[in-house]
Design a protein around this motif. Structure first.
Motif, PDB file in Angstrom:
ATOM      1  N   ASN A 111       5.779   8.687   1.750  1.00 50.76           N
ATOM      2  CA  ASN A 111       6.550   9.761   1.703  1.00 50.76           C
ATOM      3  C   ASN A 111       5.420  10.976   2.164  1.00 50.76           C
ATOM      4  OD1 ASN A 111       8.113  11.979   1.558  1.00 50.76           O
ATOM      5  ND2 ASN A 111       8.758  11.878  -0.732  1.00 50.76           N
ATOM      6  N   PRO A 112       5.146  11.036   3.473  1.00 49.91           N
ATOM      7  CA  PRO A 112       4.096  11.858   3.947  1.00 49.91           C
ATOM      8  C   PRO A 112       4.285  13.346   3.854  1.00 49.91           C
ATOM      9  CG  PRO A 112       5.501  11.274   5.745  1.00 49.91           C
ATOM     10  CD  PRO A 112       6.078  10.637   4.585  1.00 49.91           C
ATOM     11  N   PRO A 113       3.078  14.096   3.566  1.00 52.35           N
ATOM     12  CA  PRO A 113       3.167  15.456   3.703  1.00 52.35           C
ATOM     13  C   PRO A 113       3.448  16.111   4.928  1.00 52.35           C
ATOM     14  CG  PRO A 113       0.868  14.733   3.493  1.00 52.35           C
ATOM     15  CD  PRO A 113       1.763  13.499   3.465  1.00 52.35           C
ATOM     16  N   PHE A 114       3.944  17.113   5.020  1.00 50.18           N
ATOM     17  CA  PHE A 114       4.221  17.754   6.373  1.00 50.18           C
ATOM     18  C   PHE A 114       3.698  19.190   6.446  1.00 50.18           C
ATOM     19  CE2 PHE A 114       8.427  18.021   4.463  1.00 50.18           C
ATOM     20  CZ  PHE A 114       8.647  19.310   4.682  1.00 50.18           C
ATOM     21  N   HIS A 115       3.199  19.663   5.502  1.00 48.89           N
ATOM     22  CA  HIS A 115       2.677  20.911   5.188  1.00 48.89           C
ATOM     23  C   HIS A 115       1.153  20.928   5.085  1.00 48.89           C
ATOM     24  CE1 HIS A 115       6.919  22.503   3.762  1.00 48.89           C
ATOM     25  NE2 HIS A 115       6.600  22.888   5.100  1.00 48.89           N
ATOM     26  N   THR A 116       0.658  21.890   6.017  1.00 48.56           N
ATOM     27  CA  THR A 116      -0.767  22.523   5.806  1.00 48.56           C
ATOM     28  C   THR A 116      -0.740  23.888   5.224  1.00 48.56           C
ATOM     29  OG1 THR A 116      -1.701  21.027   7.360  1.00 48.56           O
ATOM     30  CG2 THR A 116      -3.227  22.902   6.771  1.00 48.56           C
ATOM     31  N   GLY A 117      -0.930  24.066   4.060  1.00 51.37           N
ATOM     32  CA  GLY A 117      -0.572  25.548   3.558  1.00 51.37           C
ATOM     33  C   GLY A 117       1.072  25.729   3.648  1.00 51.37           C
ATOM     34  N   LEU A 160       0.807  -1.076   0.059  1.00 46.72           N
ATOM     35  CA  LEU A 160       0.238   0.028   0.028  1.00 46.72           C
ATOM     36  C   LEU A 160       0.767   1.121   0.021  1.00 46.72           C
ATOM     37  CD1 LEU A 160      -2.507   1.421   0.346  1.00 46.72           C
ATOM     38  CD2 LEU A 160      -2.162   1.227   2.643  1.00 46.72           C
ATOM     39  N   ASP A 161       0.649   2.453  -1.023  1.00 48.59           N
ATOM     40  CA  ASP A 161       1.378   3.474  -1.082  1.00 48.59           C
ATOM     41  C   ASP A 161       0.475   4.570  -0.644  1.00 48.59           C
ATOM     42  OD1 ASP A 161       2.784   5.663  -1.879  1.00 48.59           O
ATOM     43  OD2 ASP A 161       2.826   5.481  -3.768  1.00 48.59           O
ATOM     44  N   VAL A 162       0.570   4.899   0.410  1.00 53.71           N
ATOM     45  CA  VAL A 162      -0.413   6.095   1.042  1.00 53.71           C
ATOM     46  C   VAL A 162       0.209   7.451   1.011  1.00 53.71           C
ATOM     47  CG1 VAL A 162      -1.396   7.023   3.416  1.00 53.71           C
ATOM     48  CG2 VAL A 162      -0.935   4.630   3.010  1.00 53.71           C
ATOM     49  N   GLY A 163      -0.814   8.267   0.293  1.00 54.51           N
ATOM     50  CA  GLY A 163      -0.116   9.651  -0.208  1.00 54.51           C
ATOM     51  C   GLY A 163       0.486   9.366  -1.313  1.00 54.51           C
ATOM     52  N   CYS A 164       0.228   8.774  -2.387  1.00 54.68           N
ATOM     53  CA  CYS A 164       0.702   8.606  -3.672  1.00 54.68           C
ATOM     54  C   CYS A 164       1.275   9.397  -4.706  1.00 54.68           C
ATOM     55  CB  CYS A 164      -0.142   7.346  -4.363  1.00 54.68           C
ATOM     56  SG  CYS A 164      -1.730   7.809  -4.876  1.00 54.68           S
ATOM     57  N   GLY A 165       0.511  10.475  -4.245  1.00 52.21           N
ATOM     58  CA  GLY A 165       0.863  11.806  -5.433  1.00 52.21           C
ATOM     59  C   GLY A 165       0.670  11.462  -6.747  1.00 52.21           C
ATOM     60  N   GLY A 166       1.648  11.534  -7.682  1.00 52.20           N
ATOM     61  CA  GLY A 166       1.588  11.130  -8.872  1.00 52.20           C
ATOM     62  C   GLY A 166       1.723   9.576  -9.221  1.00 52.20           C
ATOM     63  N   GLY A 167       1.953   8.839  -8.130  1.00 50.38           N
ATOM     64  CA  GLY A 167       2.164   7.300  -8.181  1.00 50.38           C
ATOM     65  C   GLY A 167       3.522   7.070  -8.470  1.00 50.38           C
ATOM     66  N   VAL A 168       4.340   7.547  -8.212  1.00 50.86           N
ATOM     67  CA  VAL A 168       5.836   7.102  -8.336  1.00 50.86           C
ATOM     68  C   VAL A 168       6.056   6.130  -7.663  1.00 50.86           C
ATOM     69  CG1 VAL A 168       8.267   8.009  -8.174  1.00 50.86           C
ATOM     70  CG2 VAL A 168       6.625   9.756  -8.643  1.00 50.86           C
TER      71      VAL A 168
END
Length: 273
Positions: free
Chosen positions: A206-212, A139-147
């Motif tokens: 590869n988790p996001p760490f920004h809100t705005g 499972l790829d969580v937060g896949c973005g463009g699917g890399v």
């Protein structure tokens, strides 16, 4: 959310400035299509977030700014919709960029605002360099463009790969990536694990760490809460993150966690259950 809305379905609109400059252009183009001709469109944002430079995208897609209202830290642009961007479609903003890993090159779909746009993210590359490619289910969580998920499927065709992201644009980009490279995987719109069922041998992120523009640990907190129940016996989580982020205590809530590589810019964490 302006994707899929019917033309001329709104009398007016307020648009809050997206983080991505490219997403500003696309959002305003779509808004110009769903607001009636002559309807009022307001673009609001902070100076720190780039509202000053967004004026050109407003004028390109909506029309002249009739009124600019300026505060201490933010501004509003107000004008009437001339529908300058109304004919633009999602496909007009879709492009591809090559990613090469272990002598394999994939074409990755790029849409505005989707993570890892137009380049092979260094953190993602480090993660891929330090994971095994022998799992049955991934499972790829937060896949973005699917890399991540697409490269895993390419290098391990027998693996059942699922990719998920909260963003509709990311889901669409991942679907286009799979199609472009003749790969098969399941792609889901999901707020972390909200739409995920079943268990997996490996969960990658590869988790996001920004809100705005602010650092935000909310994603990782939710990830830790849900990951354990979606890991099979002996399952493993691999996370890559900027070195300054304090993720290990959060990951320890899932299970024993170790840093398997640290290049002073990124760390790769391995968590087992």
């Amino acid at each position: 959310d302006v994707m899929g809305k019917k033309p001329d379905s709104a009398q007016s609109a307020i648009v809050f400035l997206p983080k991505s400059k490219a997403l500003i252009d696309m959002t305003l183009a779509f808004v110009s299509g769903i607001v009636v001709s002559g309807g009022t469109i307001v673009l609001a944002g902070t100076k720190k977030g780039g509202i000053e430079s967004a004026k050109k995208w407003y004028e390109t897609n909506i029309g002249p700014v009739d009124q600019k209202i300026v505060g201490n830290h933010s501004a509003l642009y107000v004008g009437k919709n001339q529908k300058l961007g109304a004919d633009k479609k999602l496909e007009d903003f879709l492009s591809y960029f090559p990613v090469t890993f272990k002598d394999t090159t994939l074409e990755i779909a790029n849409l505005p605002g989707v993570f890892s746009a137009r380049e092979f993210d260094a953190g993602t590359k480090l993660l891929l360099e330090h994971i095994p490619f022998n799992a049955k289910t991934v499972l790829d969580v937060g896949c973005g463009g699917g890399v991540i998920g697409s490269i895993y499927k390419k290098l391990s065709p027998s693996t059942t790969v699922t990719m998920a992201d909260i963003s509709q644009l990311a889901v669409r980009a991942t679907q286009e990536t799979l199609k472009k490279n003749n790969l098969e995987a399941t792609v889901l719109e999901s707020n972390v694990f909200s739409n995920i069922t079943g268990t997996f041998d490996v969960i990658l992120c590869n988790p996001p760490f920004h809100t705005g523009i602010e650092t935000d640990y909310t994603f990782m907190e939710r990830f830790a809460e849900g990951a354990r129940k979606h890991l099979g016996h002996g399952g493993t989580v691999y996370i890559v993150a900027n070195s300054f982020l304090s993720y290990q205590p959060t990951l320890e809530k899932i299970g024993p966690t170790e840093i398997i590589v640290d290049n002073n810019k990124f760390r790769v964490f391995k968590t087992t259950v």
